[in-house]
Write an enzyme that holds these catalytic residues in place. Structure first.
Site, PDB file in Angstrom:
ATOM      1  N   ASP A  71       0.835  -1.203   0.000  1.00 46.83           N
ATOM      2  CA  ASP A  71       0.000   0.000   0.000  1.00 46.83           C
ATOM      3  C   ASP A  71       0.874   1.258   0.000  1.00 46.83           C
ATOM      4  OD1 ASP A  71      -2.320   1.487   0.046  1.00 46.83           O
ATOM      5  OD2 ASP A  71      -3.186   0.460   1.774  1.00 46.83           O
ATOM      6  N   ASP A  90     -10.495   2.827  -2.787  1.00 50.48           N
ATOM      7  CA  ASP A  90     -10.949   1.581  -2.161  1.00 50.48           C
ATOM      8  C   ASP A  90     -12.433   1.375  -2.438  1.00 50.48           C
ATOM      9  OD1 ASP A  90      -8.463   1.322  -1.021  1.00 50.48           O
ATOM     10  OD2 ASP A  90      -9.165   1.451   1.062  1.00 50.48           O
TER      11      ASP A  90
END
Ligand SMILES: *[C@@H]1O[C@H](CO)[C@@H](O)[C@H](O)[C@H]1NC(C)=O
Ligand SMILES: *[C@@H]1O[C@H](CO)[C@@H](O)[C@H](O)[C@H]1NC(C)=O
Ligand SMILES: *[C@@H]1O[C@H](CO)[C@@H](O)[C@H](O)[C@H]1NC(C)=O
Ligand SMILES: *[C@@H]1O[C@H](CO)[C@@H](O)[C@H](O)[C@H]1NC(C)=O
Ligand SMILES: *[C@@H]1O[C@H](CO)[C@@H](O)[C@H](O)[C@H]1NC(C)=O
Ligand SMILES: *[C@@H]1O[C@H](CO)[C@@H](O)[C@H](O)[C@H]1NC(C)=O
Ligand SMILES: *[C@@H]1O[C@H](CO)[C@@H](O)[C@H](O)[C@H]1NC(C)=O
Length: 408
Positions: free
Chosen positions: A156, A215
């Site tokens: 990430d 997301d």
């Protein structure tokens, strides 16, 4: 001279894409984030907290509920697994209360089920959840991942400097490679930037898949936002997908709280057309049968996993009805067969009757196509590109066809 040319050709070939032999079709598996987030309270949520117990149960259910049989294989732990401190040697360690037997033990367990093990980290000082990131420890952490038997790395991009990310991800990828253990490398840096700021050539040489956009959340609105983004940016991004390197619109939310049955079929269909990684993020013990049937639909999965690896495109948008097509096997000469998803973003009542002349949506095979709706099995033969596909599509739903090119 010829030798030099061959060497040059090999170098050019090797430079087109990450060459670790992995993810030749989009990865399939389970990823914890959307459903389980950062639940670390195992006292109040013993069956949901990020823990050894949860991921062993996921591995068990992937096999016992039939997901492994249709291709789901990676069990991926997302954020919130590490302890807040590195160990005395500076290595990452899992939270000892929640992962009492350690990650090698969990990895062995997952492998013993015939599955593969994935793990999350972050190219910053911290993960998004505030746990230690890999910055300053790239080589140590790549080696830990290999020692734990990791098969899939999600890296990430929280708490990182945008300007450093591309080089940093390349560097971490090189350390992964140096371990000698093949690991699918899923990168997140594009999701932290605008599409035009990303060097997609570098990206596809560095990563097996990458998150492009926000997301996913547990709602149809979120699915629509992602579909719209992938349609809007398709000229920039779609051509960079292929065997070993994929755009990733994020996890499947089918079977969770937010999607109706029709919306679930639509997400699965569009993710198949996009050649997206198929990553379940759901309580696998609680998926109602008709939602499970969507997730395990072999014909839809076959579209997703089609060996040509061509990402599909949005080819029509009229009155909030979108048509997405993807070139798939079998080809007839230069003409593709197609997956055709007709997706309604409408919410106004009845199923809508729609019709498309095949050549207007790019289906030009002179002998036409045999159409099969992949969820209900309806069949029809349309034997010319001048023929018209007529179908009904439900509100926030999909009609999803495989159009198999007919040989003249
Ligand atoms: C491990 O997780 C628990 C919550 O489940 C937390 O209370 C504890 O502080 C964590 N331990 C470490 C060493 O990070
Ligand atoms: C990470 O932490 C180091 C040491 O505290 C600091 O020098 C560096 O600026 C931090 N990097 C980022 C991207 O925040
Ligand atoms: C490392 O990179 C080389 C060159 O691209 C490749 O041939 C090899 O398969 C990679 N190894 C691993 C373990 O990723
Ligand atoms: C992306 O573009 C938007 C709108 O042009 C802008 O507000 C935003 O700052 C950009 N993001 C980055 C990371 O540059
Ligand atoms: C299909 O035919 C139409 C018009 O006949 C043309 O505009 C289009 O480019 C063709 N599509 C493909 C994918 O060849
Ligand atoms: C499709 O229709 C056009 C004229 O509308 C005609 O020229 C063409 O031959 C037709 N193609 C086929 C395969 O029937
Ligand atoms: C198309 O369907 C017809 C009639 O059902 C069948 O005879 C033919 O074999 C099919 N062709 C292809 C390419 O699937």
């Amino acid at each position: 001279m010829i030798q030099q040319l061959i060497v040059l050709a090999c170098m050019l070939g090797a430079n087109l894409a990450l060459d670790n032999g992995l993810a030749l079709t989009p990865p399939m598996g389970f990823m914890s984030w959307e459903r389980y987030r950062c639940i670390v309270d195992c006292v109040n949520y013993p069956n949901e907290c990020i823990s050894e117990k949860l991921f062993k149960k996921v591995a068990d259910l992937i096999v016992s509920e039939g997901y492994a049989d249709v291709g789901y294989e990676y069990v991926i732990i997302d954020d919130c697994w590490p302890a807040h401190q590195r160990d005395a040697e500076g290595k990452l360690q899992p939270n000892a209360t929640r992962f009492p037997s350690g990650l090698k033990h969990l990895s062995d367990y997952i492998h013993s089920k015939g599955l593969k093990f994935g793990l999350y980290e972050d190219y910053g000082n911290y993960t998004c959840g505030g746990y230690p990131g890999v910055l300053g420890h790239l080589e140590t952490d790549a080696n830990s991942f290999a020692a734990w038997g990791v098969d899939y790395v999600k890296l990430d991009g929280c708490y990182a400097k945008y300007a450093d990310m591309q080089e940093g991800y390349i560097e971490f990828g090189n350390y992964l490679n140096k371990t000698g253990r093949p690991m699918v490398y899923s990168c997140s840096w594009p999701a932290y930037m605008n599409a035009t700021q990303v060097d997609y050539e570098v990206l596809q040489k560095t990563c097996n898949s990458w998150r492009n956009y926000d997301d996913i959340a547990d709602s149809w609105g979120s699915v629509v936002a992602i579909m719209n983004w992938f349609g809007k940016e398709q000229d920039l991004i779609a051509r960079h997908a292929g065997p070993g390197h994929w755009n990733d619109p994020d996890m499947l939310i089918v079977g969770d709280y937010g999607l109706s049955y029709d919306e679930s079929k639509a997400q699965m269909a569009v993710w198949a057309v996009l050649a997206a990684p198929l990553l379940l993020s759901v309580d696998l013990a609680a998926v109602a049968p008709r939602f499970k049937a969507i997730l395990q639909n072999r014909d839809v999965i076959a579209v997703n996993q089609d060996p040509l690896g061509v990402q599909g495109l949005r080819v029509s948008q009229v009155n909030n009805i979108d048509v997405w097509t993807r070139c798939v096997t079998p080809k007839v000469g230069s003409e593709c067969s197609y997956a055709v998803a007709i997706v309604s973003r409408r919410t106004d009542g009845n199923p809508v009757l729609v019709s498309y002349v095949l050549k207007d949506i790019g289906l030009n095979n002179s002998a036409g196509y045999n159409f099969t709706e992949l969820y209900d099995g309806t069949k029809m033969v349309l034997s010319s590109p001048n023929a018209t596909l007529v179908t009904r599509v439900n509100p926030s739903g999909v009609a999803f066809y495989k159009a198999t090119a007919i040989v003249v």
